[in-house]
Design a protein around this motif. Structure first.
Motif, PDB file in Angstrom:
ATOM      1  N   SER A 292      -2.822   2.316  -9.515  1.00 60.09           N
ATOM      2  CA  SER A 292      -2.318   3.546  -8.538  1.00 60.09           C
ATOM      3  C   SER A 292      -3.290   4.396  -8.332  1.00 60.09           C
ATOM      4  O   SER A 292      -3.108   5.312  -7.371  1.00 60.09           O
ATOM      5  CB  SER A 292      -1.467   4.306  -9.490  1.00 60.09           C
ATOM      6  N   ARG A 293      -4.499   4.231  -8.771  1.00 62.31           N
ATOM      7  CA  ARG A 293      -5.814   5.038  -8.430  1.00 62.31           C
ATOM      8  C   ARG A 293      -6.106   4.682  -7.139  1.00 62.31           C
ATOM      9  O   ARG A 293      -7.268   5.564  -6.404  1.00 62.31           O
ATOM     10  CB  ARG A 293      -6.902   5.151  -9.516  1.00 62.31           C
ATOM     11  N   GLN A 294      -5.915   3.747  -6.370  1.00 68.26           N
ATOM     12  CA  GLN A 294      -6.394   3.199  -4.998  1.00 68.26           C
ATOM     13  C   GLN A 294      -6.110   4.172  -4.233  1.00 68.26           C
ATOM     14  O   GLN A 294      -5.193   4.864  -4.148  1.00 68.26           O
ATOM     15  CB  GLN A 294      -5.776   1.885  -4.743  1.00 68.26           C
TER      16      GLN A 294
ATOM     17  N   GLU B 164       0.650  -1.073   0.094  1.00 70.24           N
ATOM     18  CA  GLU B 164       0.042  -0.042   0.011  1.00 70.24           C
ATOM     19  C   GLU B 164       0.806   1.216  -0.009  1.00 70.24           C
ATOM     20  O   GLU B 164       2.181   1.098  -0.122  1.00 70.24           O
ATOM     21  CB  GLU B 164      -1.020   0.117   1.134  1.00 70.24           C
ATOM     22  N   ARG B 165       0.251   2.416  -0.052  1.00 72.93           N
ATOM     23  CA  ARG B 165       0.996   3.661  -0.069  1.00 72.93           C
ATOM     24  C   ARG B 165       1.394   4.007  -1.445  1.00 72.93           C
ATOM     25  O   ARG B 165       0.885   4.524  -2.321  1.00 72.93           O
ATOM     26  CB  ARG B 165       1.874   3.731   1.213  1.00 72.93           C
ATOM     27  N   ASP B 166       2.607   3.296  -1.609  1.00 68.63           N
ATOM     28  CA  ASP B 166       3.139   3.226  -3.057  1.00 68.63           C
ATOM     29  C   ASP B 166       2.603   1.775  -3.861  1.00 68.63           C
ATOM     30  O   ASP B 166       3.311   0.861  -3.527  1.00 68.63           O
ATOM     31  CB  ASP B 166       4.785   3.206  -2.921  1.00 68.63           C
ATOM     32  N   HIS B 167       1.573   1.904  -4.229  1.00 65.73           N
ATOM     33  CA  HIS B 167       0.827   0.860  -4.554  1.00 65.73           C
ATOM     34  C   HIS B 167       1.754  -0.172  -5.713  1.00 65.73           C
ATOM     35  O   HIS B 167       2.039   0.533  -6.807  1.00 65.73           O
ATOM     36  CB  HIS B 167      -0.541   1.057  -5.222  1.00 65.73           C
ATOM     37  N   ARG B 168       1.764  -1.186  -5.442  1.00 66.34           N
ATOM     38  CA  ARG B 168       2.622  -1.967  -6.297  1.00 66.34           C
ATOM     39  C   ARG B 168       2.618  -3.522  -5.903  1.00 66.34           C
ATOM     40  O   ARG B 168       2.355  -3.935  -4.687  1.00 66.34           O
ATOM     41  CB  ARG B 168       4.127  -1.552  -6.471  1.00 66.34           C
ATOM     42  N   ILE B 169       2.766  -4.522  -6.974  1.00 64.65           N
ATOM     43  CA  ILE B 169       3.104  -5.959  -6.577  1.00 64.65           C
ATOM     44  C   ILE B 169       4.542  -6.394  -6.907  1.00 64.65           C
ATOM     45  O   ILE B 169       4.937  -6.340  -8.253  1.00 64.65           O
ATOM     46  CB  ILE B 169       2.275  -6.685  -7.170  1.00 64.65           C
ATOM     47  N   TRP B 170       5.329  -6.884  -6.195  1.00 66.56           N
ATOM     48  CA  TRP B 170       6.630  -7.124  -6.600  1.00 66.56           C
ATOM     49  C   TRP B 170       6.769  -9.001  -6.322  1.00 66.56           C
ATOM     50  O   TRP B 170       5.895  -9.596  -5.514  1.00 66.56           O
ATOM     51  CB  TRP B 170       7.805  -6.573  -5.539  1.00 66.56           C
ATOM     52  N   ARG B 171       7.507  -9.414  -7.185  1.00 68.37           N
ATOM     53  CA  ARG B 171       7.613 -10.848  -7.139  1.00 68.37           C
ATOM     54  C   ARG B 171       9.052 -11.185  -6.632  1.00 68.37           C
ATOM     55  O   ARG B 171      10.153 -10.491  -6.996  1.00 68.37           O
ATOM     56  CB  ARG B 171       7.579 -11.565  -8.544  1.00 68.37           C
ATOM     57  N   TYR B 172       9.042 -12.034  -5.579  1.00 72.16           N
ATOM     58  CA  TYR B 172      10.473 -12.543  -4.911  1.00 72.16           C
ATOM     59  C   TYR B 172      10.672 -13.829  -5.033  1.00 72.16           C
ATOM     60  O   TYR B 172       9.802 -14.649  -4.831  1.00 72.16           O
ATOM     61  CB  TYR B 172      10.271 -12.199  -3.230  1.00 72.16           C
ATOM     62  N   PRO B 173      11.814 -14.281  -5.400  1.00 78.40           N
ATOM     63  CA  PRO B 173      12.434 -15.874  -5.592  1.00 78.40           C
ATOM     64  C   PRO B 173      12.527 -16.233  -4.144  1.00 78.40           C
ATOM     65  O   PRO B 173      11.707 -17.457  -4.460  1.00 78.40           O
ATOM     66  CB  PRO B 173      13.482 -15.584  -6.226  1.00 78.40           C
ATOM     67  N   THR B 174      12.653 -15.898  -3.286  1.00 72.45           N
ATOM     68  CA  THR B 174      12.574 -16.174  -1.817  1.00 72.45           C
ATOM     69  C   THR B 174      12.110 -14.927  -0.998  1.00 72.45           C
ATOM     70  O   THR B 174      12.780 -13.749  -1.612  1.00 72.45           O
ATOM     71  CB  THR B 174      13.787 -16.907  -1.176  1.00 72.45           C
ATOM     72  N   LEU B 175      11.727 -14.992   0.112  1.00 70.09           N
ATOM     73  CA  LEU B 175      11.149 -13.749   0.705  1.00 70.09           C
ATOM     74  C   LEU B 175      12.558 -13.015   1.312  1.00 70.09           C
ATOM     75  O   LEU B 175      12.594 -11.814   1.622  1.00 70.09           O
ATOM     76  CB  LEU B 175      10.448 -14.167   1.975  1.00 70.09           C
TER      77      LEU B 175
END
Length: 335
Positions: free
Chosen positions: A177-179, A152-163
């Motif tokens: 981004s309009r959320q 949230e805040r900087d709305h995005r989804i990232w993909r992690y190979p491992t956490l």
């Protein structure tokens, strides 16, 4: 996060809760750390020890957790391994946690052990440091073993190979981004075929209908996106989404105000309802509110138990407040 208090006794307590949160001054750091989790057992209802069922949920144990790290807390989503042995969660201040789940002789939840905590990293490989960039809210375990994390805040989804690895950003819908600043995607999951499902906490184009997205995987790690809508009722908004072992989905919806305190709806809908352009009307399995064991529940997972039963796991975000608790609750879904 909206603060969710154990009980509400008026405006003064609300102000006290807002001031009581003391988040850690820095992330865990570059290397994961071992930590000890202390667990206190819970009853479903403190003043009614014989109560073991609410709605369609059967109580299978609960714990209130504290950890030997200032970064322990703020847990905002949840994954339980299919064998029911390993817990993974993320914090809205950019931490991840793994632990081994302990059971009693009746296969009910007893505690957590062998815990490790670490920092989610940014695209540059460094630990996320500020609240604006570290506000991780949703997580999804992908078929190839990687993880998706929504922020949230900087709305995005990232993909992690491992956490504990370095992520890559995925392409997103045009309107993502309009959320609202603090009302982005908390409900996030992935399907066995690689599709992503995300539902906004507050973004709406039509009254009482929240925007959801379905991401279809394409070449080179990209996704094509289509929308659906999720029907809500006043005050309640989705905070978590997970697939059920036998098909369909389970969700958490949360409401909070000074008069009623925190309320949680545990919801269910069928996979057939998840279609581009459709409107999902989820069905209520149970409603949790004080004096039941409840807090700011933001994560949910579903697994199969040793007898083939469906188990639902719920975790709460304490907002690093002494007036809230990090809870882990276990229910069996009534057949």
């Amino acid at each position: 996060m909206r603060p969710a208090l154990r009980s509400v006794v008026g405006f003064c307590l609300l102000v006290a809760a807002a001031c009581a949160g003391v988040p850690p001054s820095s992330p865990v750091g570059a290397q994961p750390l071992d930590l000890t989790i202390r667990s206190e057992p819970l009853q479903l209802k403190l003043d009614e020890p014989s109560l073991f069922k609410i709605g369609k949920l059967i109580w299978r144990g609960g714990i209130s957790m504290t950890g030997s790290s200032s970064n322990f807390g703020g847990w905002s989503d949840l994954h339980i391994s299919p064998d029911g042995r390993t817990l993974t969660t993320i914090s809205d201040l950019g931490s991840w946690l793994t632990a081994t789940i302990e059971y009693d002789s009746a296969d009910n939840l007893a505690g957590l052990d062998h815990a490790r905590i670490g920092s989610l990293r940014g695209l540059d490989g460094n630990p996320l440091a500020s609240k604006v960039e570290a506000d991780s809210e949703g997580m999804a375990h992908m078929p190839d073993g990687s993880w998706l994390v929504s922020f949230e805040r900087d709305h995005r989804i990232w993909r992690y190979p491992t956490l504990d690895g370095t992520p890559v950003a995925i392409n997103l819908p045009e309107d993502f981004s309009r959320q609202p600043l603090n009302g982005g995607v908390e409900a996030l999951t992935a399907l066995p075929d690689g599709r992503i499902v995300a539902i906004s906490e507050e973004h709406t184009l039509t009254p009482k209908l929240l925007v959801g997205w379905i991401g279809q995987p394409e070449a080179e790690g990209r996704y094509s996106w289509q929308t659906f809508q999720y029907a809500k009722i006043p005050d309640f908004n989705p905070t978590a989404l997970a697939p059920l072992p036998d098909g369909g989905f389970v969700m958490l919806e949360r409401a909070f105000d000074m008069v009623h305190g925190v309320r949680i709806r545990v919801m269910r809908f069928d996979e057939a309802e998840l279609k581009p352009g459709a409107t999902i009307n989820a069905r209520e399995l149970a409603r949790l509110a004080s004096p039941l064991a409840v807090d700011n529940l933001e994560g949910i997972a579903a697994t199969k138990g040793t007898r083939g039963e469906t188990l639902l796991w719920l975790i709460s975000d304490d907002n690093f407040s002494s007036l809230q608790r990090d809870l882990l609750l276990l229910f069996e879904l009534e057949k």
